[in-house]
Enzyme design. Structure first.
Site, mmCIF file in Angstrom:
data_model
loop_
_atom_site.group_PDB
_atom_site.id
_atom_site.type_symbol
_atom_site.label_atom_id
_atom_site.label_comp_id
_atom_site.label_asym_id
_atom_site.label_seq_id
_atom_site.Cartn_x
_atom_site.Cartn_y
_atom_site.Cartn_z
ATOM 1 N N ARG A 93 0.824 -1.326 0.077
ATOM 2 C CA ARG A 93 0.030 -0.018 -0.057
ATOM 3 C C ARG A 93 0.912 1.338 0.131
ATOM 4 O O ARG A 93 0.547 2.388 0.522
ATOM 5 C CB ARG A 93 -1.009 0.218 1.243
ATOM 6 C CG ARG A 93 -1.982 -1.090 1.359
ATOM 7 C CD ARG A 93 -2.877 -1.178 0.306
ATOM 8 N NE ARG A 93 -3.837 -2.326 0.325
ATOM 9 C CZ ARG A 93 -3.647 -3.362 -0.286
ATOM 10 N NH1 ARG A 93 -2.481 -3.616 -1.100
ATOM 11 N NH2 ARG A 93 -4.496 -4.426 -0.024
ATOM 12 N N SER A 96 -11.484 -0.444 3.110
ATOM 13 C CA SER A 96 -10.856 -0.791 4.256
ATOM 14 C C SER A 96 -10.191 0.765 4.804
ATOM 15 O O SER A 96 -9.391 1.309 3.971
ATOM 16 C CB SER A 96 -9.557 -1.712 4.253
ATOM 17 O OG SER A 96 -10.132 -3.153 4.075
ATOM 18 N N GLU A 126 -5.348 3.911 5.976
ATOM 19 C CA GLU A 126 -5.419 3.654 4.691
ATOM 20 C C GLU A 126 -6.066 4.707 3.565
ATOM 21 O O GLU A 126 -5.531 5.044 2.569
ATOM 22 C CB GLU A 126 -5.553 2.174 4.014
ATOM 23 C CG GLU A 126 -5.546 1.840 2.672
ATOM 24 C CD GLU A 126 -5.823 0.234 2.532
ATOM 25 O OE1 GLU A 126 -5.277 -0.658 3.313
ATOM 26 O OE2 GLU A 126 -6.585 -0.188 1.694
HETATM 27 C C1 LIG Z 1 -16.240 -1.411 -1.562
HETATM 28 C C2 LIG Z 1 -14.664 -0.997 -1.579
HETATM 29 C C3 LIG Z 1 -13.755 -2.178 -1.691
HETATM 30 C C4 LIG Z 1 -12.468 -1.787 -1.737
HETATM 31 N N1 LIG Z 1 -11.561 -2.894 -1.662
HETATM 32 C C5 LIG Z 1 -10.226 -2.500 -1.901
HETATM 33 C C6 LIG Z 1 -9.286 -3.645 -2.089
HETATM 34 O O1 LIG Z 1 -9.554 -5.004 -1.949
HETATM 35 N N2 LIG Z 1 -7.981 -3.313 -2.206
HETATM 36 C C7 LIG Z 1 -7.671 -1.992 -2.211
HETATM 37 O O2 LIG Z 1 -6.421 -1.903 -2.307
HETATM 38 N N3 LIG Z 1 -8.379 -0.940 -1.929
HETATM 39 C C8 LIG Z 1 -9.727 -1.176 -2.235
HETATM 40 N N4 LIG Z 1 -10.624 -0.087 -1.902
HETATM 41 C C9 LIG Z 1 -10.161 1.038 -1.836
HETATM 42 C C10 LIG Z 1 -9.883 1.829 -3.185
HETATM 43 O O3 LIG Z 1 -11.024 1.384 -3.896
HETATM 44 C C11 LIG Z 1 -8.630 1.681 -4.138
HETATM 45 O O4 LIG Z 1 -7.648 2.164 -2.987
HETATM 46 C C12 LIG Z 1 -8.634 2.395 -5.393
HETATM 47 O O5 LIG Z 1 -7.469 1.858 -5.866
HETATM 48 C C13 LIG Z 1 -8.659 3.887 -5.179
HETATM 49 O O6 LIG Z 1 -8.802 4.178 -6.479
HETATM 50 P P1 LIG Z 1 -9.773 5.646 -6.967
HETATM 51 O O7 LIG Z 1 -9.622 5.810 -8.143
HETATM 52 O O8 LIG Z 1 -11.062 5.626 -6.255
HETATM 53 O O9 LIG Z 1 -8.747 6.587 -5.979
HETATM 54 P P2 LIG Z 1 -8.910 8.005 -5.163
HETATM 55 O O10 LIG Z 1 -9.817 7.615 -4.076
HETATM 56 O O11 LIG Z 1 -9.832 9.037 -6.040
HETATM 57 O O12 LIG Z 1 -7.804 8.300 -5.016
HETATM 58 C C14 LIG Z 1 -6.885 7.852 -3.905
HETATM 59 C C15 LIG Z 1 -5.377 8.455 -4.138
HETATM 60 O O13 LIG Z 1 -4.682 8.271 -5.456
HETATM 61 C C16 LIG Z 1 -4.467 9.392 -6.125
HETATM 62 N N5 LIG Z 1 -4.610 9.210 -7.525
HETATM 63 C C17 LIG Z 1 -5.836 9.040 -8.008
HETATM 64 N N6 LIG Z 1 -5.476 9.193 -9.253
HETATM 65 C C18 LIG Z 1 -4.092 9.419 -9.560
HETATM 66 C C19 LIG Z 1 -3.261 9.519 -10.495
HETATM 67 N N7 LIG Z 1 -3.686 9.479 -12.147
HETATM 68 N N8 LIG Z 1 -1.903 9.798 -10.356
HETATM 69 C C20 LIG Z 1 -1.460 9.943 -9.065
HETATM 70 N N9 LIG Z 1 -2.262 9.894 -8.134
HETATM 71 C C21 LIG Z 1 -3.470 9.426 -8.229
HETATM 72 C C22 LIG Z 1 -5.366 10.690 -5.524
HETATM 73 O O14 LIG Z 1 -4.744 11.466 -5.502
HETATM 74 C C23 LIG Z 1 -5.389 9.944 -3.930
HETATM 75 O O15 LIG Z 1 -4.438 10.489 -3.198
HETATM 76 C C24 LIG Z 1 -12.027 -0.530 -1.784
HETATM 77 C C25 LIG Z 1 -13.020 0.820 -1.799
HETATM 78 C C26 LIG Z 1 -14.269 0.172 -1.472
HETATM 79 C C27 LIG Z 1 -15.227 1.461 -1.395
#
Ligand SMILES: Cc1cc2nc3c(=O)[nH]c(=O)nc-3n(C[C@H](O)[C@H](O)[C@H](O)COP(=O)(O)OP(=O)(O)OC[C@H]3O[C@@H](n4cnc5c(N)ncnc54)[C@H](O)[C@@H]3O)c2cc1C
Length: 279
Positions: A157, A204, A274
């Site tokens: 992570r 999480s 996280e």
């Molecule tokens: C129901 C549910 C289940 C989940 N299960 C998991 C799981 O099993 N494993 C897991 O790891 N996560 C899980 N997550 C958390 C989440 O989905 C992941 O961390 C996901 O990768 C976040 O992506 P996002 O586009 O929504 O990021 P965002 O929440 O929009 O952003 C997260 C971070 O990434 C940065 N970011 C986004 N895009 C870019 C880019 N292009 N360049 C640089 N930085 C960037 C943002 O600035 C921010 O700091 C879960 C979430 C939910 C709601």
């Protein structure tokens, strides 16, 4: 690019909490990043907002979304280049269609490719970096570069991308042949049985400390089901905080403090978030 002023961010976080942003920009071409990063201050990249908690006050930020950069390109030898704004679910669908294997354990993660790579997201023993070949980034010197995975520090992570504040523009993956549909179905069933997917959440909340599960620590601290305001520690998965409908930013902050304080008092372990908190 499309620039919005005084933009409501409530629907840009999967927690369905968020105030009014000074500026929200949708990038349409990667070269626009030069102008954006020269002109605007306090930039925060937002993907699907599935890991990001936003304050419900005025957000003095320029939120930048790459959701329109979502192209997938098939390359020789089972390599696939995906732009960062692509929904991870669409990458999984593409792997299924092309019969490519490698990221099945991550099925069901609701983020974008950029969001997943930023924090080296993963599930069930796999992480997205396992299949990365190279990443195209935009750096603080306003330059676009392509880096090999071996040149980017990454661990559980955590990636160098966070520390260096790089923008991920696209990611090239190395897959193998043979999509494992049975595995995907198994993982999806596991998610449905173990996670409260019917309510807004950020997945999480805390990282798993070495050799322990955050969910277990929260459960053993007797916190399962606790409600503050309209925020609840899920009974189904105690490392998930869910929004029962009208939760405020403060409800979530208070519940985070309660969990950290109680777990620390009972076990001596200080849980680390996280999720990313923007206030
Ligand atoms: C129901 C549910 C289940 C989940 N299960 C998991 C799981 O099993 N494993 C897991 O790891 N996560 C899980 N997550 C958390 C989440 O989905 C992941 O961390 C996901 O990768 C976040 O992506 P996002 O586009 O929504 O990021 P965002 O929440 O929009 O952003 C997260 C971070 O990434 C940065 N970011 C986004 N895009 C870019 C880019 N292009 N360049 C640089 N930085 C960037 C943002 O600035 C921010 O700091 C879960 C979430 C939910 C709601």
């Amino acid at each position: 690019m499309i620039v919005y002023k005084n933009y409501s961010m409530k629907n840009k976080s999967n927690m369905k909490i968020g105030g009014i942003a000074k500026t929200y920009i949708e990038v349409e071409d990667k070269n626009e990043l030069i102008e954006i990063y020269s002109k605007y201050k306090n930039i925060f990249l937002i993907g699907n907002g599935t890991n990001t908690l936003l304050s419900d006050s005025i957000l003095d930020y320029t939120f930048v979304s790459l959701r329109k950069l979502n192209k997938i390109t098939n390359l020789p030898e089972q390599k696939v280049k995906s732009e960062a704004g692509l929904d991870f679910k669409k990458l999984m669908k593409y792997m299924y269609e092309k019969n490519y294997s490698g990221l099945e354990n991550l099925a069901g993660i609701p983020g974008t490719v950029g969001g997943l790579v930023y924090m080296n997201g993963g599930a069930y023993g796999s992480q997205i970096f396992d299949c990365i070949d190279e990443i195209e980034i935009f750096d603080k010197n306003l330059q676009i570069k392509t880096l090999k995975k071996s040149d980017i520090k990454h661990s559980y992570r955590n990636t160098e991308i966070q520390e260096k504040k790089w923008v991920i523009i696209s990611v090239t993956f190395n897959f193998t042949k043979g999509f494992d549909l049975e595995k995907v179905k198994e993982i999806q069933n596991l998610r449905e049985s173990k996670q409260p997917l019917n309510l807004p959440s950020l997945g999480s909340t805390f990282k798993n400390p070495t050799t322990k599960f955050a969910a277990k620590l929260i459960s053993e601290a007797g916190l399962k089901g606790t409600i503050i305001g309209s925020a609840k520690i899920s009974e189904k998965h105690p490392n998930f905080i869910v929004n029962l409908g009208e939760a405020t930013f403060l409800d979530i902050i208070n519940i985070l403090a309660l969990i950290k304080g109680t777990v620390k008092e009972k076990t001596g372990i200080l849980l680390e978030e996280e999720i990313i908190i923007v206030k």
